[in-house]
Design an enzyme around this catalytic site. Structure first.
Site, mmCIF file in Angstrom:
data_model
loop_
_atom_site.group_PDB
_atom_site.id
_atom_site.type_symbol
_atom_site.label_atom_id
_atom_site.label_comp_id
_atom_site.label_asym_id
_atom_site.label_seq_id
_atom_site.Cartn_x
_atom_site.Cartn_y
_atom_site.Cartn_z
ATOM 1 N N CYS A 93 40.095 28.124 -17.064
ATOM 2 C CA CYS A 93 41.280 28.031 -16.187
ATOM 3 C C CYS A 93 41.882 29.457 -15.497
ATOM 4 C CB CYS A 93 42.625 27.554 -17.149
ATOM 5 S SG CYS A 93 43.781 26.691 -16.358
ATOM 6 N N HIS A 194 40.464 23.190 -21.775
ATOM 7 C CA HIS A 194 40.820 24.071 -22.912
ATOM 8 C C HIS A 194 40.419 23.102 -24.041
ATOM 9 C CE1 HIS A 194 43.311 26.805 -20.650
ATOM 10 N NE2 HIS A 194 43.919 25.755 -19.988
#
Ligand code: GLN
Length: 256
Positions: A93, A194
């Site tokens: 990310c 994640h």
């Protein structure tokens, strides 16, 4: 094979918002289960990045800490040199965005990235992309479906030389309108997932390990397999999992 495999966890205080430090733990543990010595080297902001690690791991973070991390990394070329020397990088990310050419930070300011991945990240007017993600990896990677969750405001578009990690089945991923998720450049892997992503997808962990160390003996992971099944099903059928969640909470509250 080095005597001890070193895994650098870059700037956990800046890029640790989403628990992605767990990726380093997964890599180390999968080596130890194979009787290969492994150590995790925490690299804090302001400290020099060690040159000699085999794998570098970067996690997700908020906009301001992410810009600080990018500034730290731009002050040297150690990461690029390490990759040239055979190291692998996993960037999640904010980490993915920082490894691209450019990314939008707070107040729409544009920051230079490291250019290790051919992509750039901007902001649009859409809502923050939050929730479970399922990804079909690019066939040449030879990986099973990927599971994870996302939480980002950035929208990433891939450049002409970029190869995505895969195609989004559920969720947004890169969110650039082409249905892709993540980006791969040789031993550098960027993803929006994640989870931590390597705990949910041990095949991706082994992909990174073998890219640096060569073939490794397979490991049996029955518990992870049942967790993966549950998460992949929950992502596809969120409404079916809500009642279970609610009754779980009711049981918890009754017991307290
Ligand atoms: N700050 C970045 C964004 O919102 C990255 C977020 C993250 O790492 N989850 O797009």
């Amino acid at each position: 094979m080095p005597e001890r495999v070193a895994i650098a966890l870059l700037y956990p205080e800046l890029l640790g918002t989403y628990g992605d430090g767990g990726n380093a733990a997964v890599l180390a543990q999968r080596l130890r289960w194979r009787n290969i010595a492994a150590e995790i080297v925490d690299v804090h902001a302001g400290e020099p990045i060690p040159r000699s690690c085999q794998i570098y791991v970067m996690g997700g973070g908020e906009d301001a800490p992410q810009a600080l991390a990018a500034r730290e990394l731009r002050s040297g070329s150690i990461l690029a040199d390490a990759v040239d020397g055979g190291a692998a990088v996993l960037a999640v990310c904010a980490g993915l965005q920082v490894l691209g050419q450019r990314f939008a930070g707070e107040d729409g300011k544009t920051h230079d990235g490291l250019g290790l991945l051919d992509c750039e990240t901007h902001r649009d007017d859409g809502p923050r992309r939050v929730g479970e993600v399922v990804v079909t990896p690019e066939p040449e990677l030879g990986l099973s479906e990927l599971t994870g969750y996302e939480n980002h405001g950035g929208v990433t578009t891939l450049g002409p030389t970029a190869t995505p990690l895969g195609k989004v089945v559920v969720g947004n991923g890169n969110a650039g309108g082409d249905g892709t998720e993540g980006i791969v450049n040789g031993r550098v892997v960027g993803t929006y997932l994640h989870g931590p992503v390597l705990a949910r997808n041990p095949e991706l962990a082994d992909h990174l390990l073998t890219s640096v160390l060569g073939p490794l003996e397979p490991l049996d992971d029955p518990e992870v397999e049942s967790l993966r099944k549950e998460r992949l099903h929950a992502a596809r059928h969120p409404h079916m999992h809500m009642p279970q969640l609610r009754s779980g909470w009711r049981r918890l509250l009754r017991g307290s």
